[in-house]
Design a protein around this motif. Structure first.
Motif, PDB file in Angstrom:
ATOM      1  N   ASN A  35      -5.038   3.062   1.397  1.00 46.73           N
ATOM      2  CA  ASN A  35      -6.353   2.447   1.162  1.00 46.73           C
ATOM      3  C   ASN A  35      -6.304   0.929   1.380  1.00 46.73           C
ATOM      4  O   ASN A  35      -7.148   0.353   2.078  1.00 46.73           O
ATOM      5  N   THR A  36      -5.324   0.288   0.776  1.00 47.31           N
ATOM      6  CA  THR A  36      -5.221  -1.178   0.871  1.00 47.31           C
ATOM      7  C   THR A  36      -4.837  -1.587   2.295  1.00 47.31           C
ATOM      8  O   THR A  36      -5.276  -2.628   2.799  1.00 47.31           O
TER       9      THR A  36
ATOM     10  N   THR B   8      -2.959  -0.001 -14.541  1.00 49.52           N
ATOM     11  CA  THR B   8      -3.921  -1.052 -14.921  1.00 49.52           C
ATOM     12  C   THR B   8      -3.401  -2.478 -14.677  1.00 49.52           C
ATOM     13  O   THR B   8      -3.807  -3.418 -15.363  1.00 49.52           O
TER      14      THR B   8
ATOM     15  N   SER C   4       0.852  -1.194   0.000  1.00 49.15           N
ATOM     16  CA  SER C   4       0.000   0.000   0.000  1.00 49.15           C
ATOM     17  C   SER C   4       0.878   1.230   0.000  1.00 49.15           C
ATOM     18  O   SER C   4       1.848   1.301   0.743  1.00 49.15           O
ATOM     19  N   ARG C   5       0.535   2.196  -0.838  1.00 44.01           N
ATOM     20  CA  ARG C   5       1.286   3.456  -0.807  1.00 44.01           C
ATOM     21  C   ARG C   5       0.539   4.500   0.021  1.00 44.01           C
ATOM     22  O   ARG C   5       1.043   5.018   0.986  1.00 44.01           O
ATOM     23  N   SER C   6      -0.719   4.763  -0.369  1.00 39.40           N
ATOM     24  CA  SER C   6      -1.423   5.877   0.276  1.00 39.40           C
ATOM     25  C   SER C   6      -2.379   5.417   1.372  1.00 39.40           C
ATOM     26  O   SER C   6      -3.077   6.231   1.964  1.00 39.40           O
TER      27      SER C   6
ATOM     28  N   ILE D  92      -4.158  -1.173  -7.746  1.00 37.98           N
ATOM     29  CA  ILE D  92      -3.849  -1.289  -9.184  1.00 37.98           C
ATOM     30  C   ILE D  92      -2.916  -0.148  -9.560  1.00 37.98           C
ATOM     31  O   ILE D  92      -3.186   1.023  -9.255  1.00 37.98           O
TER      32      ILE D  92
HETATM   33  C1  LIG Z   1       1.685   4.646  -9.528  1.00 36.52           C
HETATM   34  C2  LIG Z   1       0.171   4.557  -9.460  1.00 36.52           C
HETATM   35  C3  LIG Z   1      -0.532   4.083 -10.548  1.00 36.52           C
HETATM   36  C4  LIG Z   1      -1.931   3.959 -10.484  1.00 36.52           C
HETATM   37  N1  LIG Z   1      -2.589   3.436 -11.549  1.00 36.52           N
HETATM   38  C5  LIG Z   1      -3.945   3.253 -11.471  1.00 36.52           C
HETATM   39  C6  LIG Z   1      -4.659   2.627 -12.553  1.00 36.52           C
HETATM   40  O1  LIG Z   1      -4.102   2.235 -13.573  1.00 36.52           O
HETATM   41  N2  LIG Z   1      -6.015   2.485 -12.432  1.00 36.52           N
HETATM   42  C7  LIG Z   1      -6.702   2.907 -11.312  1.00 36.52           C
HETATM   43  O2  LIG Z   1      -7.911   2.738 -11.248  1.00 36.52           O
HETATM   44  N3  LIG Z   1      -6.033   3.480 -10.268  1.00 36.52           N
HETATM   45  C8  LIG Z   1      -4.684   3.652 -10.314  1.00 36.52           C
HETATM   46  N4  LIG Z   1      -4.013   4.220  -9.253  1.00 36.52           N
HETATM   47  C9  LIG Z   1      -4.796   4.577  -8.044  1.00 36.52           C
HETATM   48  C10 LIG Z   1      -4.717   3.487  -6.965  1.00 36.52           C
HETATM   49  O3  LIG Z   1      -4.925   2.202  -7.503  1.00 36.52           O
HETATM   50  C11 LIG Z   1      -5.777   3.690  -5.872  1.00 36.52           C
HETATM   51  O4  LIG Z   1      -5.802   5.002  -5.409  1.00 36.52           O
HETATM   52  C12 LIG Z   1      -5.508   2.714  -4.733  1.00 36.52           C
HETATM   53  O5  LIG Z   1      -6.638   2.607  -3.902  1.00 36.52           O
HETATM   54  C13 LIG Z   1      -4.314   3.129  -3.891  1.00 36.52           C
HETATM   55  O6  LIG Z   1      -4.116   2.199  -2.874  1.00 36.52           O
HETATM   56  P1  LIG Z   1      -3.162   2.474  -1.622  1.00 36.52           P
HETATM   57  O7  LIG Z   1      -3.739   3.676  -0.890  1.00 36.52           O
HETATM   58  O8  LIG Z   1      -3.256   1.227  -0.811  1.00 36.52           O
HETATM   59  O9  LIG Z   1      -1.786   2.756  -2.131  1.00 36.52           O
HETATM   60  C14 LIG Z   1      -2.636   4.367  -9.305  1.00 36.52           C
HETATM   61  C15 LIG Z   1      -1.911   4.868  -8.224  1.00 36.52           C
HETATM   62  C16 LIG Z   1      -0.526   4.975  -8.286  1.00 36.52           C
HETATM   63  C17 LIG Z   1       0.242   5.516  -7.115  1.00 36.52           C
END
Ligand SMILES: Cc1cc2nc3c(=O)[nH]c(=O)nc-3n(C[C@H](O)[C@H](O)[C@H](O)COP(=O)(O)O)c2cc1C
Length: 194
Positions: free
Chosen positions: A50-51, A120, A46-48, A117
């Motif tokens: 959510n996961t 994609t 998870s980066r931000s 994701i």
């Molecule tokens: C590098 C990067 C690429 C991403 N590419 C997509 C994508 O292709 N499609 C999509 O729906 N969201 C994309 N996102 C949004 C994340 O999938 C979404 O905000 C997710 O819930 C982040 O999860 P996290 O908070 O656990 O990191 C991307 C985010 C990042 C940082």
């Protein structure tokens, strides 16, 4: 011989502290982060955040062990730099090294695997996790977050990298995008400072 009871107490406490540090250090270099002595592992990237929230709910509900998938070299703190780095990794087929491995993956029967994701697809570091841990015969239950564009080709990637795992229907959830938050906050800052 040490006859001062206060000093002895302090020394004992310090020795305990060192032991605690050693335990933490060895956890960081191999085993799952949080042990509940469970046969179920929640492994997530998870980066931000959510996961991570979903991982925490599963972990607390089922009393599982927990492992955070992290790259050996962290992604940049800045969002757009991370997007750029992730794009380069994807285009060049780079699978970044992991900071830690699950040392005792054999003991788990079920793995809940969480990731956002990226581009994609399954983030490159999660692909490293899949190809460096033997999940043969285990139950693999993905939980996937995305920013509005759906799970992309993640199903096919999971089939390819964990071909003999027994896969359950994944949780697929739309969540906030850090991109949108970053842009909204940046615009607001500009508006109040101009
Ligand atoms: C590098 C990067 C690429 C991403 N590419 C997509 C994508 O292709 N499609 C999509 O729906 N969201 C994309 N996102 C949004 C994340 O999938 C979404 O905000 C997710 O819930 C982040 O999860 P996290 O908070 O656990 O990191 C991307 C985010 C990042 C940082």
């Amino acid at each position: 011989m040490d006859h001062d009871p206060t000093r002895r107490l302090l020394l004992t406490a310090l020795a305990g502290l060192t032991l605690a540090n050693v335990t933490l250090a060895s956890a960081a270099s191999g085993t799952a982060n949080t042990q509940n002595n469970s046969r179920i592992l929640v492994a997530y990237f998870s980066r931000s955040g959510n996961t991570r929230v979903i991982a925490g709910v599963i972990h607390r509900s089922l009393q599982t062990d927990m492992f955070e998938i992290e790259p050996a070299t962290p992604y940049p703190v800045e969002y757009f730099q991370t997007v750029e780095k992730a794009k380069k990794e994807r285009e060049a087929g780079i699978r970044p090294a992991l900071k830690n491995n699950v040392a005792d993956i054999e003991r788990y029967q079920t793995i809940y695997l969480g990731f956002p994701i990226w581009g994609t697809s399954v983030p490159p570091v999660v692909q490293t996790f899949l190809s460096s841990h033997n999940l043969a015969g285990k139950q693999l239950i993905p939980f996937i977050t995305h920013g509005g564009y759906g799970p992309g080709d993640s199903d096919g990637i999971l089939s390819r990298l964990a071909p003999t795992a027994r896969r359950e229907k994944p949780l697929i959830m739309e969540c906030d995008q850090e991109r949108k938050t970053t842009e909204t906050v940046t615009e607001w800052l500009e508006a109040i400072r101009s």
